[in-house]
Write an enzyme that holds these catalytic residues in place. Structure first.
Site, short mmCIF file in Angstrom:
data_model
loop_
_atom_site.label_atom_id
_atom_site.label_comp_id
_atom_site.label_asym_id
_atom_site.label_seq_id
_atom_site.Cartn_x
_atom_site.Cartn_y
_atom_site.Cartn_z
N ASP B 25 0.88 -1.17 0.00
CA ASP B 25 0.00 0.00 0.00
C ASP B 25 0.91 1.22 0.00
O ASP B 25 1.51 1.56 1.02
CB ASP B 25 -0.89 -0.03 1.25
CG ASP B 25 -1.76 1.23 1.38
OD1 ASP B 25 -1.65 2.11 0.50
OD2 ASP B 25 -2.51 1.31 2.36
N LYS B 87 2.93 11.27 -3.30
CA LYS B 87 1.89 10.63 -4.12
C LYS B 87 1.02 11.68 -4.82
O LYS B 87 0.50 11.44 -5.90
CB LYS B 87 1.03 9.76 -3.20
CG LYS B 87 0.06 8.84 -3.92
CD LYS B 87 -0.59 7.91 -2.90
CE LYS B 87 -1.62 7.00 -3.52
NZ LYS B 87 -2.17 6.08 -2.50
N GLU B 184 -7.26 0.55 -4.51
CA GLU B 184 -7.27 0.48 -3.05
C GLU B 184 -8.62 0.04 -2.48
O GLU B 184 -8.65 -0.88 -1.65
CB GLU B 184 -6.82 1.83 -2.47
CG GLU B 184 -5.31 2.03 -2.65
CD GLU B 184 -4.86 3.47 -2.54
OE1 GLU B 184 -5.66 4.33 -2.14
OE2 GLU B 184 -3.69 3.74 -2.85
N ASP B 206 -13.27 5.28 0.89
CA ASP B 206 -11.83 5.29 1.20
C ASP B 206 -11.28 6.70 1.15
O ASP B 206 -11.04 7.25 0.07
CB ASP B 206 -11.13 4.37 0.17
CG ASP B 206 -9.61 4.29 0.39
OD1 ASP B 206 -9.10 4.99 1.28
OD2 ASP B 206 -8.95 3.52 -0.33
#
Lengths: 180, 623
Positions: B25, B87, B184, B206
């Site tokens: 992850d 990210k 994800e 999420d």
């Protein structure tokens, strides 16, 4: 056992799922078979195998997805049936539609624009539901026309439904726009 | 299907050999690596027993490179060289990055993606991410005691092609064999679904450090079918921190902040946000380099008030995803909460109110994605055990289209199409004797090219000269199971294969990756060589086993002549694979793959045939 290869199957999505070639469809059966076949052909099931297996899996999975998308959606399914029957729907060239239908659609479109400009989500929701109900009734007519082999009429209904589908998408976009 | 105990193509791996595979992850704030051990998904800890790796890399002036906690302690002292939340920059240009003025980095506009100037030279977000991934790979290899066969890397479901490609490049740069890019929320659904034996339609909400995803999935008989997905790849917990940061600056009437002070206050803002999860008010104190002193109290009420619009921003995509799936909130059986930011009470409350039910919080929102990814990695590596017979059907989050006349977009592949998917489109020339044409591929939902993200410019060359409109060029867009696009083109009337020149607006070429990998190994070329050889051997061994087991099951699908050819290619590969001639191994693998291509096709046909036969038998039984 007769084997069917990609080329044969590509010619008829119905036979891929072992379903009769008709507009009325057993959606649960299609869903179940789709999952069952994907469970065998999907690239994830072949990830650790040779490159040729992986390539094959990708082609198959892609093809099964396309077949499923086509058969699952009643409008795509009808167009596909007409295509199999060699009937050209002439979407681009034949734009003639019954006057009453056109007037009703134009009124509906105006209401959509009004509701959108007013930022009225509830009104859009109502219009969406109303149009969906109308479309549902049209689909029943379409099924009958296809069952009876009345391809000309079926083609005309497909053109109308594509018109309505476009409006459905516009309402959808308007809703997304207001909510976003 | 219990009736027909077929041996499936996927089950042919040798059962004794356990291949080392991990799920990673790669988060905005923290990253994790997990694996399946004795049938259980577990997060791998560092040598101090810590499960998380802060996604922070420091490129110090003295040449030291630190990743994780080591870098974290320097974030306010050396903000320019300490990269956090990288990210958010993956596959993004300068104009895409929010609050860029408050960030302490020296940005450079790179080709399609920003770059950062550090004390150790210019770094692309791909390289920074690769450093994080490398640290996780090393952690995993140390912990598992061997080289990894491969990894599943998770990405936000709403990541576009550029962001996905950047993530895959980073993994390759870190020396990882990418088994799959996995969304994800889908990873979370796997972990949740398998743990709880869930059946029905679920939503996964999420909210991570920098991205928001909502996915609607149908779980049925071991198939995880994503019905729709939506989100915002620039909305996350960081934005809540930023709102607190702005509130503090305003309340304390601070003069313009240095990078050091800005980073310090951002850290305090995050701490306050986390504190408010369990407390009604959070103290915020800081002594700035200007001598100013911050001493404030942030209450839950104020926090809710200043972040109300952010919470609302997550509900738009949620409604859209439900509409795309053709469902209403009350048709959702459960809402799985993922990502550290879902701990915020106002998020829990808003989600609960929208769906009319208590969200499911029985999973660790920080770990669930990595755990799901590990399960998938284990399966893809071929470590299949009983009860592992599940399948994942995911979708493409954003429509793919091409530019047509007047800057308009024609959609080729609509959003929420199940992948893999391919669509072909025909184009023609508009001038007599035209031998080339340019196409622009875009991704997004808007009608104008300028509102979508440009993915690539394609140049079709070698079109035979004809009168205008006579050429028929068929362009095929294929999206693979990673959600990545590739394009091929062919001129139809002459059968001439037009050369497609792919000029991605982002991403690294294979040559660039190779070069960067070489640089990374500059003092250890022997290492690189041995590693590559070992990889080829493992790959070859896997192919040998796969073919052997296929032959054992379905030898009757081959003629004697065909069988002899396969056997000879197999024997050749077995001979060279114990040697150290990597080229010979590659060639023998190629030959065997070619020799078995037709065999693979027949096996697949037979398998599909059996699926239909199995269904018929089932129905007869039910009569």
């Amino acid at each position: 056992m007769t084997l069917f290869d990609l080329e044969t199957v590509r010619q008829d999505f119905f036979s891929l799922f072992g379903l009769p070639r008709q507009q009325g469809i057993d959606a649960d059966r299609l869903d179940a078979l789709y999952r069952e076949i994907q469970a065998r052909v999907h690239p994830d099931k072949h990830a650790h195998l040779s490159d040729s297996d992986k390539r094959m899996a990708m082609q198959w999975a892609t093809h099964v997805n396309e077949a499923y998308e086509t058969l699952k959606d009643p409008l795509k399914r009808a167009r596909y049936l007409l295509h199999l029957a060699g009937h050209d729907v002439r979407l681009e060239t034949n734009t003639a539609m019954p006057t009453a239908f056109l007037v009703a659609q134009m009124e509906l479109r105006e209401s959509v624009v009004e509701a959108k400009d007013a930022g009225d989500v509830d009104a859009l929701d109502t219009l969406l539901r109303r149009l969906k109900n109308e479309v549902k009734a049209e689909f029943d007519n379409l099924r009958v026309a296809l069952d009876e082999g009345n391809l000309e009429h079926a083609g005309a209904l497909v053109r109308q439904l594509m018109f309505q589908e476009k409006l459905l998408n516009e309402i959808d976009d308007a809703l997304a726009c207001l909510e976003g | 299907m219990a009736l027909l105990q077929l041996s499936e193509p996927g089950e042919s791996a040798a059962p004794h050999e356990h291949r080392l595979a991990v799920g990673i992850d790669l988060g905005t704030t923290n990253s994790l690596v997990a694996t399946v051990r004795s049938g259980m998904s577990v997060v791998l800890h560092d040598d101090q027993g810590r499960p998380l790796l802060p996604s922070i890399v420091r490129y110090a002036a003295d040449g030291a490179r630190e990743v994780g906690y080591g870098a974290q302690v320097h974030q306010s002292l050396d903000p320019r060289n300490t990269i956090v939340s990288v990210k958010r920059f993956m596959g993004r240009g300068l104009k895409d990055i929010a609050h860029i003025e408050t960030l302490p980095y020296d940005f450079i506009e790179g080709e399609g993606m920003v770059k950062l100037k550090t004390a150790q030279g210019v770094k692309s977000p791909v390289e920074v991410s690769a450093d994080i991934l490398r640290a996780l790979r090393e952690r995993a290899e140390a912990s598992l005691g061997g080289q990894l066969t491969g990894a599943v890397i998770t990405v936000p479901a709403y990541f576009d092609d550029a962001q996905r490609q950047a993530t895959k490049d980073a993994a390759r740069l870190a020396g990882l064999n990418v088994l799959r890019l996995l969304n994800e929320p889908t990873a979370a659904a796997i972990a949740y679904g398998l743990d709880n034996g869930a059946e029905g339609v679920y939503a996964v909400y999420d909210l991570g450090g920098g991205t928001f995803d909502i996915s609607i999935l149908r779980l049925s008989k071991g198939v995880f079918q994503v019905l729709s997905t939506g989100g915002d790849s620039a909305l996350g917990g960081d934005d809540f921190d930023h709102r607190i940061f702005c509130w503090v600056s305003e309340q304390a009437k601070l003069s313009p902040l240095s990078h050091h002070d800005a980073r310090l206050l951002q850290m305090r803002a995050r701490e306050a946000k986390e504190f408010l999860t369990l407390n009604a008010e959070a103290p915020i104190t800081a002594k700035l380099s200007t001598g100013e002193f911050v001493d404030l109290k942030l209450t839950t009420e104020i926090f809710k008030d200043i972040t109300k619009t952010l919470v609302q921003k997550t509900l738009g995509p949620t409604r859209k995803a439900l509409r795309d799936a053709g469902l209403s909130p009350d048709e959702i059986k459960g809402v799985v909460m993922v990502g550290g930011a879902t701990r915020m009470p106002q998020i829990q409350q808003a989600v609960g109110e929208y769906f009319g039910q208590e969200p499911l919080n029985n999973l660790d929102p920080d770990k669930v994605v990595a755990l799901g990814a590990a399960t998938q990695a284990n399966l893809l590596a071929g470590n299949r055990a009983a009860g592992d017979d599940w399948l994942l059907l995911d979708v493409i989050p954003l429509s793919l289209g091409i530019e047509i006349m007047g800057g308009l977009v024609e959609k080729i592949i609509p959003r929420n199409s199940t992948i893999p998917i391919a669509r072909a489109q025909e184009f023609t020339t508009f001038k007599d004797g035209q031998v080339a044409m340019a196409l622009q591929v875009v991704q997004g939902e808007r009608e104008l090219v300028s509102d979508c993200r440009s993915l690539a410019h394609f140049e079709l060359r070698g079109i035979p000269p004809m009168v205008a409109g006579a050429a028929r060029i068929r362009v095929t867009f294929q999206v693979d199971a990673d959600g990545l696009l590739s394009v091929t083109a062919r001129e139809q009337t002459t059968g001439h294969e037009a050369r497609v020149e792919v000029k991605p607006s982002y991403g690294l070429s294979d040559d660039e990756i190779t070069l960067m990998l070489k640089d990374g190994y500059n003092h250890a070329s022997d290492d690189a060589f041995r590693r590559a050889l070992r990889e080829a051997q493992v790959e070859a061994q896997r192919l040998v086993e796969a073919v052997q087991s296929a032959l054992k099951e379905d030898a009757d699908l081959l003629s004697t002549l065909e069988r002899a050819h396969v056997d000879s290619c197999l024997a050749k590969l077995q001979t060279v694979l114990i040697g150290d001639d990597r080229r010979a191994i590659d060639n023998a693998m190629d030959a065997l793959s070619k020799a078995t291509a037709e065999f693979a096709a027949r096996r697949m046909n037979q398998s599909v045939q059996r699926a239909l036969a199995g269904k018929k038998m089932e129905e007869m039984e039910n009569l």
